[in-house]
Design a protein around this motif. Structure first.
Motif, mmCIF file in Angstrom:
data_model
loop_
_atom_site.group_PDB
_atom_site.id
_atom_site.type_symbol
_atom_site.label_atom_id
_atom_site.label_comp_id
_atom_site.label_asym_id
_atom_site.label_seq_id
_atom_site.Cartn_x
_atom_site.Cartn_y
_atom_site.Cartn_z
ATOM 1 N N PRO A 23 4.039 41.496 -21.370
ATOM 2 C CA PRO A 23 3.081 40.433 -21.021
ATOM 3 C C PRO A 23 2.941 40.283 -19.518
ATOM 4 N N HIS A 24 1.798 39.770 -19.107
ATOM 5 C CA HIS A 24 1.533 39.480 -17.704
ATOM 6 C C HIS A 24 0.894 38.102 -17.594
ATOM 7 N N GLY A 25 0.788 37.601 -16.384
ATOM 8 C CA GLY A 25 0.082 36.354 -16.144
ATOM 9 C C GLY A 25 0.661 35.183 -16.913
ATOM 10 N N GLU A 26 -0.231 34.357 -17.454
ATOM 11 C CA GLU A 26 0.210 33.159 -18.176
ATOM 12 C C GLU A 26 1.039 33.507 -19.409
ATOM 13 N N GLU A 27 0.729 34.594 -20.078
ATOM 14 C CA GLU A 27 1.506 34.983 -21.256
ATOM 15 C C GLU A 27 2.960 35.262 -20.866
ATOM 16 N N GLU A 28 3.157 35.914 -19.748
ATOM 17 C CA GLU A 28 4.505 36.225 -19.283
ATOM 18 C C GLU A 28 5.281 34.957 -18.961
ATOM 19 N N VAL A 29 4.666 34.047 -18.195
ATOM 20 C CA VAL A 29 5.341 32.800 -17.829
ATOM 21 C C VAL A 29 5.651 31.978 -19.071
ATOM 22 N N TYR A 30 4.697 31.899 -19.976
ATOM 23 C CA TYR A 30 4.904 31.131 -21.201
ATOM 24 C C TYR A 30 6.070 31.708 -22.007
ATOM 25 N N SER A 31 6.159 33.012 -22.075
ATOM 26 C CA SER A 31 7.260 33.663 -22.788
ATOM 27 C C SER A 31 8.597 33.358 -22.134
ATOM 28 N N ALA A 82 -1.582 25.655 -20.339
ATOM 29 C CA ALA A 82 -2.132 24.895 -21.462
ATOM 30 C C ALA A 82 -3.412 25.556 -21.975
ATOM 31 N N ARG A 83 -4.267 25.978 -21.053
ATOM 32 C CA ARG A 83 -5.504 26.637 -21.486
ATOM 33 C C ARG A 83 -5.203 27.971 -22.170
ATOM 34 N N TRP A 84 -4.235 28.724 -21.609
ATOM 35 C CA TRP A 84 -3.874 30.005 -22.232
ATOM 36 C C TRP A 84 -3.369 29.785 -23.647
ATOM 37 N N ARG A 85 -2.478 28.810 -23.816
ATOM 38 C CA ARG A 85 -1.921 28.575 -25.154
ATOM 39 C C ARG A 85 -2.991 28.131 -26.132
ATOM 40 N N THR A 142 -6.053 29.060 -26.171
ATOM 41 C CA THR A 142 -6.862 30.219 -26.568
ATOM 42 C C THR A 142 -6.093 31.143 -27.502
ATOM 43 N N HIS A 143 -4.787 30.903 -27.642
ATOM 44 C CA HIS A 143 -3.958 31.708 -28.540
ATOM 45 C C HIS A 143 -3.378 30.829 -29.638
ATOM 46 N N LYS A 144 -4.211 29.958 -30.154
ATOM 47 C CA LYS A 144 -3.761 29.051 -31.204
ATOM 48 C C LYS A 144 -3.427 29.827 -32.463
ATOM 49 N N THR A 145 -2.484 29.303 -33.228
ATOM 50 C CA THR A 145 -2.050 29.948 -34.469
ATOM 51 C C THR A 145 -2.543 29.220 -35.703
ATOM 52 N N GLY A 146 -3.122 28.052 -35.524
ATOM 53 C CA GLY A 146 -3.651 27.294 -36.651
ATOM 54 C C GLY A 146 -5.116 26.977 -36.459
ATOM 55 N N GLU A 147 -5.585 26.009 -37.215
ATOM 56 C CA GLU A 147 -7.001 25.645 -37.156
ATOM 57 C C GLU A 147 -7.352 24.963 -35.843
ATOM 58 N N HIS A 148 -6.417 24.191 -35.300
ATOM 59 C CA HIS A 148 -6.672 23.409 -34.094
ATOM 60 C C HIS A 148 -5.881 23.944 -32.920
ATOM 61 N N PRO A 149 -6.418 23.809 -31.705
ATOM 62 C CA PRO A 149 -5.607 24.149 -30.529
ATOM 63 C C PRO A 149 -4.444 23.175 -30.435
ATOM 64 N N PRO A 150 -3.281 23.642 -29.982
ATOM 65 C CA PRO A 150 -2.109 22.763 -29.964
ATOM 66 C C PRO A 150 -2.248 21.575 -29.025
ATOM 67 N N ILE A 151 -2.954 21.750 -27.912
ATOM 68 C CA ILE A 151 -3.104 20.679 -26.930
ATOM 69 C C ILE A 151 -4.540 20.158 -26.998
ATOM 70 N N PRO A 152 -4.729 18.880 -27.324
ATOM 71 C CA PRO A 152 -6.095 18.352 -27.385
ATOM 72 C C PRO A 152 -6.862 18.614 -26.094
ATOM 73 N N THR A 153 -8.104 19.028 -26.227
ATOM 74 C CA THR A 153 -8.916 19.389 -25.064
ATOM 75 C C THR A 153 -9.004 18.252 -24.059
ATOM 76 N N ARG A 154 -9.072 17.028 -24.562
ATOM 77 C CA ARG A 154 -9.202 15.878 -23.661
ATOM 78 C C ARG A 154 -7.978 15.720 -22.766
ATOM 79 N N VAL A 155 -6.812 16.117 -23.256
ATOM 80 C CA VAL A 155 -5.600 16.035 -22.439
ATOM 81 C C VAL A 155 -5.724 16.928 -21.213
ATOM 82 N N ILE A 156 -6.333 18.090 -21.393
ATOM 83 C CA ILE A 156 -6.492 19.035 -20.287
ATOM 84 C C ILE A 156 -7.581 18.577 -19.324
ATOM 85 N N GLU A 157 -8.610 17.951 -19.852
ATOM 86 C CA GLU A 157 -9.786 17.628 -19.036
ATOM 87 C C GLU A 157 -9.694 16.285 -18.324
#
Length: 561
Positions: free
Chosen positions: A275-283, A447-450, A452-467
């Motif tokens: 992994p590189h970038g955000e994926e690497e840091v998240y890992s 947060a944005r990277w995660r 975009t790599h959601k594993t379920g129906e919804h993104p784990p972090i509500p969009t409003r929290v990021i915005e």
């Protein structure tokens, strides 16, 4: 892993044992080594198994190395490993007491080596002492070890193998002298901790050594979390300056190659994606959380979930590291908590399957204010009352941690910790700080990277929290921007001053506003006392607040003088 193909005629099969160890637990580490030797024998038909630097002790063992009883345990476990490797060759990192070691308890063991022990068919046949002892950043090896001075080449079934250890490979001389002594392949045992961009640096350095020596290099690295350090594994084989085999990042693995007497290498197995970038840091962050909680014997974690971006990211990291069933989120509203924050926190927990509790801080906060009112009479409310709210939350969370045996994760980021935008014994209370070395803008990127790599129906972090605009919600209509410059600017200054040691003049010459630079650098220096009392957190940068940045609390240094 399925059984490997038979070793090619005339070749020696070498297994790369990318293992995770626990510092100080020599017996369990030896058990892991013996188990891995058995796997390499049965599944790979390997003749040689190479382990990382200081596998037996874990890295870094620090002042455990000053204890005679600890070193005696290491010696005993080497004997166990030798007996288990009765038909194989094993090269393993361990401390080695030299003959004539007479140091007294508590003294620095001047006759101790950071060694690679070579075992063949049950006997110790050679050892190599690390020659380049790092003493910068997170490393403190000159405190414990005596520097080696000689190359080591061992011949196993006709294949001459040179040995180096970690920092050795970052210098030219150890590898060149191993090649001059007859090595056709160089093995390097490593406990190289992760930070961003480290992978490219390693590959570049190792490729340079391959070009200088003409020898392929087998690079075996430790994996797993140890306090604030994370070891990313990513062991590899470099041949003719090209990486021909990659083991995975941030997980244990057993790879193998066939090596011929003339130095030719045939790589086997899958060459893994790194992994590189955000994926690497998240890992790295999830690996650090997982090992810190598990290796310290906790049954799960608890955290305060505010509805803001930092706690939302930490919750997601914790769930990915430990599973939703091992995470408890607690909302702790006050009179200043917005309905939006409560709604977003509940939505995240529902989408991630996390148990959530709600404890209002109002009753305790009011009691504290009432108790202090005789002394505070006639004084306007200020940061004191804001801190009381944060400390109320800290007390409640620590009580849950104590009662239920859960590790309390703090949720502050590097930007806040740098300038003291955090409360001692409040939001800084806890056992581990996963994003302590993550600047605010990287928090958003992760947060944005995660999402975009959601594993379920919804993104784990509500969009409003990021915005939404960030706020500590400790007074009416509070915004981070009331106290801090924009995070883009703040993070640039912190990176320049903390990670790159730039002067005020350097930063101003690069186009940063001088008044803001002076204010922020002063805050960074003034808040060392807070950081010294903060829980440990995962290092992802070249210069984190922790082991590799040791500034005095009481200091008259003025960078603007």
């Amino acid at each position: 892993m399925t059984s490997a193909n038979p070793t090619e005629a005339g070749a020696v099969r070498i297994a790369l044992a990318q293992v995770s160890t626990q510092v100080g637990n020599c017996i369990a580490n030896a058990d892991r080594v013996i188990e891995t030797i058995a796997r390499a024998r049965q599944e790979l038909q390997a003749r040689v198994v190479v382990f990382p630097e200081l596998t037996l002790t874990g890295y870094p063992p620090e002042d455990l190395l000053l204890r005679h009883d600890f070193l005696a345990q290491c010696d005993a476990q080497i004997e166990r490993i030798a007996a288990a490797a009765h038909d194989m060759a094993v090269i393993i990192g361990a401390p080695r007491r030299m003959n004539g070691d007479t140091h007294q308890p508590g003294d620095a063991p001047a006759a101790l080596e950071n060694a690679a022990i070579v075992i063949d068919r049950g006997q110790i046949v050679a050892h190599y002492a690390k020659r380049a002892l790092p003493n910068y950043g997170v490393f403190d090896e000159k405190r414990y070890f005596k520097k080696g001075r000689e190359a080591c080449v061992v011949e196993i079934d006709g294949v001459p193998l040179g040995i180096t250890i970690c920092e050795d490979i970052w210098e030219s001389r150890p590898a060149e002298e191993a090649a001059a002594a007859g090595a056709k392949v160089i093995l390097t045992l490593n406990a190289s901790p992760y930070h961003r961009h480290k992978t490219d640096e390693r590959a570049r350095v190792v490729s340079q050594r391959v070009r200088e020596t003409g020898c392929p290099i087998i690079y075996v690295n430790l994996v797993g979390g140890q306090d604030e350090l994370v070891f990313d594994g990513r062991s590899f084989v470099a041949d003719h300056s090209q990486i021909v085999s990659k083991l995975p990042a941030f997980k244990e693995s057993l790879g193998w190659v066939d090596v011929f007497p003339d130095g030719r290498i045939t790589a086997h197995g899958e060459s893994h994606h790194w992994p590189h970038g955000e994926e690497e840091v998240y890992s790295a962050l999830t690996a650090g959380i997982r090992d810190y909680v598990r290796k310290n014997g906790f049954h799960g974690i608890v955290l305060g979930l505010s509805g803001g971006i930092d706690s939302a990211l930490v919750l997601t990291l914790a769930v990915d590291a430990l599973g939703a069933e091992n995470v408890l989120a607690v909302r702790m509203p006050s009179r200043y908590t917005s309905p939006m924050s409560l709604t977003d926190a509940a939505e995240q927990c529902a989408h991630m399957g996390v148990a959530m509790e709600t404890l209002s801080i109002e009753p305790v906060f009011n009691e504290l204010k009432s108790s202090l009112s005789p002394l505070f009479a006639g004084l306007a409310e200020d940061a004191t009352e804001e801190n009381l709210q944060a400390r109320t939350r800290g007390v409640l969370l620590m009580a849950l941690s104590n009662k239920f045996g859960r590790m309390l994760l703090t949720t502050g980021n590097k930007s806040e910790l740098a300038v003291g935008y955090a409360t001692l014994y409040g939001d800084m209370a806890g056992g581990f700080a996963p994003i302590k070395d993550v600047p605010k803008m990287l928090v958003y990127a992760l947060a944005r990277w995660r999402n975009t790599h959601k594993t379920g129906e919804h993104p784990p972090i509500p969009t409003r929290v990021i915005e939404r605009e960030p706020s500590a919600e400790l007074r009416a209509d509070q915004r981070d921007a009331d106290s801090l410059p924009p995070y883009e600017l703040l993070d640039r200054i912190i990176t320049a001053f903390v990670e790159e040691d730039q002067s005020i003049e350097d930063m101003v010459a690069a186009g940063l506003d001088e008044a803001i630079v002076r204010r922020i650098t002063r805050l960074i220096l003034l808040n060392e006392y807070k950081r010294r009392q903060a829980p440990p957190g995962i290092r992802i940068s070249r210069r984190a607040f922790g082991r590799d940045r040791r500034y005095p609390i009481t200091s008259g240094f003025n960078p603007g003088a």
